[in-house]
Design a protein around this motif. Structure first.
Motif, mmCIF file in Angstrom:
data_model
loop_
_atom_site.group_PDB
_atom_site.id
_atom_site.type_symbol
_atom_site.label_atom_id
_atom_site.label_comp_id
_atom_site.label_asym_id
_atom_site.label_seq_id
_atom_site.Cartn_x
_atom_site.Cartn_y
_atom_site.Cartn_z
ATOM 1 N N ALA A 102 -47.821 58.513 -3.790
ATOM 2 C CA ALA A 102 -48.320 57.137 -4.191
ATOM 3 C C ALA A 102 -48.320 56.105 -3.278
ATOM 4 O O ALA A 102 -49.136 55.406 -2.897
ATOM 5 N N THR A 103 -47.336 56.102 -2.344
ATOM 6 C CA THR A 103 -47.092 54.954 -1.385
ATOM 7 C C THR A 103 -48.061 55.315 -0.200
ATOM 8 O O THR A 103 -48.337 54.418 0.246
ATOM 9 N N GLU A 114 -48.735 50.076 -8.950
ATOM 10 C CA GLU A 114 -48.071 49.634 -10.165
ATOM 11 C C GLU A 114 -47.685 51.252 -10.766
ATOM 12 O O GLU A 114 -48.411 51.875 -10.896
ATOM 13 N N TYR A 115 -46.434 51.055 -11.170
ATOM 14 C CA TYR A 115 -45.996 52.417 -11.811
ATOM 15 C C TYR A 115 -45.958 52.266 -13.366
ATOM 16 O O TYR A 115 -45.527 51.265 -14.077
ATOM 17 N N ALA A 153 -40.538 62.714 -9.625
ATOM 18 C CA ALA A 153 -40.688 61.359 -9.760
ATOM 19 C C ALA A 153 -40.930 60.968 -8.191
ATOM 20 O O ALA A 153 -41.704 60.140 -7.968
ATOM 21 N N HIS A 154 -39.705 61.420 -7.415
ATOM 22 C CA HIS A 154 -39.560 61.203 -6.094
ATOM 23 C C HIS A 154 -40.716 61.694 -5.348
ATOM 24 O O HIS A 154 -41.242 60.674 -4.282
ATOM 25 N N LEU A 164 -45.431 57.599 -13.508
ATOM 26 C CA LEU A 164 -44.163 58.048 -13.072
ATOM 27 C C LEU A 164 -43.453 58.895 -13.918
ATOM 28 O O LEU A 164 -42.917 58.576 -15.057
ATOM 29 N N TYR A 179 -40.547 59.976 -15.468
ATOM 30 C CA TYR A 179 -39.244 59.849 -15.708
ATOM 31 C C TYR A 179 -38.641 61.013 -16.386
ATOM 32 O O TYR A 179 -39.477 61.827 -17.303
ATOM 33 N N SER A 232 -51.418 54.744 -1.247
ATOM 34 C CA SER A 232 -51.555 53.130 -1.416
ATOM 35 C C SER A 232 -51.743 52.450 -0.234
ATOM 36 O O SER A 232 -52.581 51.593 0.013
ATOM 37 N N LEU A 242 -34.867 58.953 -12.654
ATOM 38 C CA LEU A 242 -35.893 59.603 -11.836
ATOM 39 C C LEU A 242 -35.527 60.897 -10.972
ATOM 40 O O LEU A 242 -34.603 60.772 -10.327
ATOM 41 N N GLN A 252 -43.798 59.208 -6.182
ATOM 42 C CA GLN A 252 -43.547 57.972 -5.442
ATOM 43 C C GLN A 252 -43.864 58.129 -3.863
ATOM 44 O O GLN A 252 -44.597 57.246 -3.396
ATOM 45 N N LYS A 253 -43.390 59.233 -3.471
ATOM 46 C CA LYS A 253 -43.771 59.356 -1.789
ATOM 47 C C LYS A 253 -45.135 59.408 -1.497
ATOM 48 O O LYS A 253 -45.776 59.079 -0.663
#
Length: 155
Positions: free
Chosen positions: A84-85, A96-97, A77-78, A65, A67, A88, A73, A81-82
């Motif tokens: 990666a989610t 895990e980040y 980073a967002h 991630l 940072y 997953s 963030l 996350q989007k």
């Protein structure tokens, strides 16, 4: 002997154009770069990951991630996350980040030390960064385990 001594994890350095992918040895001690995925459609990306996950019997995704230097963030980073989610969920794997602030810089420095041009080896940088991300996760996991075991010894 419990055969569940190892962990099969994938380390990911997610960028806009490429995703560096790293795996670990069966003992969970050493992370190494596996490949770099050139991003195309999400479906195609998932397909490529599914092959790696099946082949390596992956149990968890470890995502770097990015940072900001102040610890917040930011936009990138967002985006990570989007993606990666979604990944997953598609692969049905936990995620895990890991703070990956300087991994790409470290990976570039490693290439320079090997007399390789960072601008000509972007995929290699991504793979090395993914390996650094995964190694960081493996090391912190191991030190937490050692702390837990040593505190149990004091009883």
């Amino acid at each position: 002997m419990d055969k569940k001594q190892y962990i099969s994890a994938l380390g990911l350095d997610i960028g806009r154009k490429r995703i560096g992918v790293a795996g670990c040895d069966r003992t969970g001690l050493i992370a190494t770069g596996i490949t770099t995925i050139e991003r195309s459609s999400f479906e195609r990306d998932v397909e490529q990951f599914q092959n790696i996950v099946n082949e390596r019997q992956v149990e968890i995704l470890v995502v770097g991630l990015p940072y900001s230097m102040d610890g917040s963030l930011g936009f990138q980073a967002h985006q990570v996350q989007k993606f990666a989610t979604k990944l997953s969920k598609a692969l049905k794997l936990p995620i895990e980040y890991v703070d990956e602030r300087l991994t790409s810089f470290q990976a570039e420095q490693m290439l320079i030390a090997e007399n390789l041009s960072p601008s000509r080896h972007k995929g290699l940088i991504d793979r090395k960064a993914a390996a650094l991300i995964l190694q960081q996760w493996l090391d912190s996991r191991r030190s937490a385990l050692v702390k837990m075991l040593s505190s149990m010894d004091s009883f």
